[in-house]
Design an enzyme around this catalytic site. Structure first.
Site, PDB file in Angstrom:
ATOM      1  N   GLY A 154      -0.894  62.739  60.231  1.00 36.62           N
ATOM      2  CA  GLY A 154       0.255  63.309  60.994  1.00 36.62           C
ATOM      3  C   GLY A 154       0.472  64.875  61.787  1.00 36.62           C
ATOM      4  N   VAL A 171       1.274  65.286  56.122  1.00 34.67           N
ATOM      5  CA  VAL A 171       1.743  66.588  57.013  1.00 34.67           C
ATOM      6  C   VAL A 171       0.410  67.155  56.735  1.00 34.67           C
ATOM      7  CG1 VAL A 171       2.775  68.103  57.295  1.00 34.67           C
ATOM      8  CG2 VAL A 171       3.906  66.247  56.275  1.00 34.67           C
ATOM      9  N   LYS A 172      -0.017  67.110  58.359  1.00 37.01           N
ATOM     10  CA  LYS A 172      -1.467  67.875  58.633  1.00 37.01           C
ATOM     11  C   LYS A 172      -0.265  69.666  59.346  1.00 37.01           C
ATOM     12  CE  LYS A 172      -5.548  67.380  61.012  1.00 37.01           C
ATOM     13  NZ  LYS A 172      -5.808  66.427  62.488  1.00 37.01           N
ATOM     14  N   VAL A 173      -0.793  70.495  58.521  1.00 36.33           N
ATOM     15  CA  VAL A 173      -0.422  71.832  59.173  1.00 36.33           C
ATOM     16  C   VAL A 173      -2.312  72.634  59.252  1.00 36.33           C
ATOM     17  CG1 VAL A 173       1.655  71.527  58.094  1.00 36.33           C
ATOM     18  CG2 VAL A 173      -0.527  73.416  56.829  1.00 36.33           C
TER      19      VAL A 173
END
Length: 217
Positions: free
Chosen positions: A56, A82-84
């Site tokens: 996400g 967690v996607k950054v």
């Protein structure tokens, strides 16, 4: 090699998961925006279906905002990643979040130098976009070869997640190069099943069987 589907469509995820070939899911704000309902609830439902990594993505572009959204995403389910983005602030957030034991997928990678930075920051996954490189007359799969080679040289634990796959050839080439994961749209996974000789062979087998049964009758 693990196979992820790149979509926010719960119906498509359920269909592919039922085949027994799905290892995880990647999403982004654009994909999640297409699915009705609260995005957090949708991500939770996806986690319940897949029981594997589900990425996400944060929408903040500053470190503080990425940290705040990253913690929010991580709390949705134990399977959340967690996607950054691969920016200075994104790499900084990756280092901080991974230091807390939160898995991070660093996305929008277009060079081996960027991939090296993500690995040094403790990323669980790096997402090089091969299709978008092909779109600008650059060999996207050559980037995968470079990243896999660099990571092998230094035994980085970051997994190479080949993204922006446009067709089955991308997937086959990634597997041959030793990439850890491919993520692709549902249509590309569907194409992997297709071969004219399979259809022709099955049709012939069934016709031969029908003829044999007719003779016995």
């Amino acid at each position: 090699m693990k196979l992820f589907v790149d979509t926010g469509c719960i119906k498509d995820i359920e269909t592919i998961a039922a085949l027994g070939i799905l290892d995880g899911v990647t999403t982004n704000p654009s994909l999640l925006a297409k699915e009705p309902g609260d995005f957090r609830q949708n991500l939770k439902r996806i986690c319940d279906i897949v029981k594997g990594p589900v990425s996400g993505e944060v929408t903040a572009i500053d470190f503080a905002g990425m940290m705040r959204e990253g913690h929010d995403i991580a709390k949705i389910d134990e399977h959340m990643v967690v996607k950054v983005p691969l920016t200075r602030e994104g790499v900084k957030a990756c280092k901080a979040l991974s230091g807390e034991g939160i898995r991070v997928n660093v996305t929008l990678c277009f060079s081996a130098a960027q991939a090296l930075l993500a690995a040094k920051a403790g990323a669980s996954y790096i997402s090089p976009f091969v299709g978008r490189l092909d779109d600008v007359a650059t060999n996207g799969m050559e980037l995968i070869r470079e990243i896999v080679g660099i990571y092998d040289n230094y035994e980085f634990t970051t997994e190479v997640l080949v993204a922006s796959c446009r067709h089955p050839i991308h997937i086959v080439e990634a597997a041959r190069m030793g990439a850890d994961i491919c993520t692709c749209p549902p249509a590309v996974i569907d194409q992997m099943f297709n071969h004219p000789l399979t259809n022709i062979g099955l049709e012939k087998f069934l016709k031969d069987w029908e003829k044999a049964q007719a003779v016995k009758a």
